[in-house]
Design an enzyme around this catalytic site. Structure first.
Site, mmCIF file in Angstrom:
data_model
loop_
_atom_site.group_PDB
_atom_site.id
_atom_site.type_symbol
_atom_site.label_atom_id
_atom_site.label_comp_id
_atom_site.label_asym_id
_atom_site.label_seq_id
_atom_site.Cartn_x
_atom_site.Cartn_y
_atom_site.Cartn_z
ATOM 1 N N GLY A 28 0.582 -4.487 0.933
ATOM 2 C CA GLY A 28 1.567 -4.358 -0.127
ATOM 3 C C GLY A 28 1.775 -2.887 -0.447
ATOM 4 O O GLY A 28 1.020 -2.018 -0.005
ATOM 5 N N TYR A 29 2.779 -2.641 -1.265
ATOM 6 C CA TYR A 29 3.182 -1.275 -1.578
ATOM 7 C C TYR A 29 3.110 -1.032 -3.079
ATOM 8 O O TYR A 29 3.754 -1.723 -3.858
ATOM 9 C CB TYR A 29 4.587 -1.011 -1.039
ATOM 10 C CG TYR A 29 4.569 -1.025 0.466
ATOM 11 C CD1 TYR A 29 4.310 0.127 1.170
ATOM 12 C CD2 TYR A 29 4.712 -2.214 1.165
ATOM 13 C CE1 TYR A 29 4.218 0.109 2.553
ATOM 14 C CE2 TYR A 29 4.617 -2.247 2.539
ATOM 15 C CZ TYR A 29 4.373 -1.080 3.226
ATOM 16 O OH TYR A 29 4.259 -1.097 4.595
ATOM 17 N N LEU A 30 2.301 -0.041 -3.444
ATOM 18 C CA LEU A 30 2.199 0.387 -4.833
ATOM 19 C C LEU A 30 3.355 1.318 -5.175
ATOM 20 O O LEU A 30 3.775 1.401 -6.316
ATOM 21 C CB LEU A 30 0.863 1.081 -5.076
ATOM 22 C CG LEU A 30 -0.346 0.163 -4.906
ATOM 23 C CD1 LEU A 30 -1.619 0.981 -4.743
ATOM 24 C CD2 LEU A 30 -0.451 -0.786 -6.080
#
Length: 155
Positions: A28-30
């Site tokens: 996932g991408y913060l």
């Protein structure tokens, strides 16, 4: 500084078959924009936090750190959806190891091979199953696939 030099290709599915079980990846991408990407990845029983700079051709800065899997799981809960889900296979061809990613979830059906090089113009052996190069097509960046999954593309 760590520099990633990576080229990306589609895979001719009729000519490639997985060797081994591969490794299941959830990432996932913060943060993800044109200037930076901050990614968290669970890969089997290991986890990583990665920071990448903007792509210039096939090069960009990359900093990757192994982190506790419990931390990665908690960080994934903070990430935008959908996460990237894929199974990665490693395949040796000549002097290089190819990473072949078979995407699932909303990117089901997409199979991409990546090779990391020492220089942007390095010569490498091309496996028979190697298809069209998509290094310059930003749609194939994992952060882009999170925003607009392969299943929603229109030809």
């Amino acid at each position: 500084m760590a520099k990633e030099i990576e080229r990306k290709f589609l895979v001719k599915r009729e000519l490639w078959q997985p060797k081994g079980e591969g490794i299941e990846i959830a990432q996932g991408y913060l943060a993800a924009d044109k200037k930076r990407v901050v990614r968290v990845r669970l890969a089997g029983n290991r986890a990583y936090l990665t920071v990448k700079g903007p792509t210039k051709g096939v090069e960009r800065l990359e900093f990757e750190y192994e982190i506790p899997t419990d931390d990665a799981s908690a960080m994934l809960a903070l990430c935008e959806h959908p996460w990237i889900e894929k199974r990665r296979y490693l395949e040796q061809c000549g002097a290089h190891t190819w990473e072949i990613d078979c995407f699932s979830g909303e990117n089901e059906g997409l199979v991409v091979a990546e090779i990391e090089l020492s220089t942007a113009d390095e010569i490498f052996e091309r496996p028979l199953w190697l298809g069209e190069e998509v290094s310059d097509d930003s749609r194939y960046l994992n952060a882009s696939l999170m925003r607009l999954p392969f299943s929603r593309w229109r030809n």
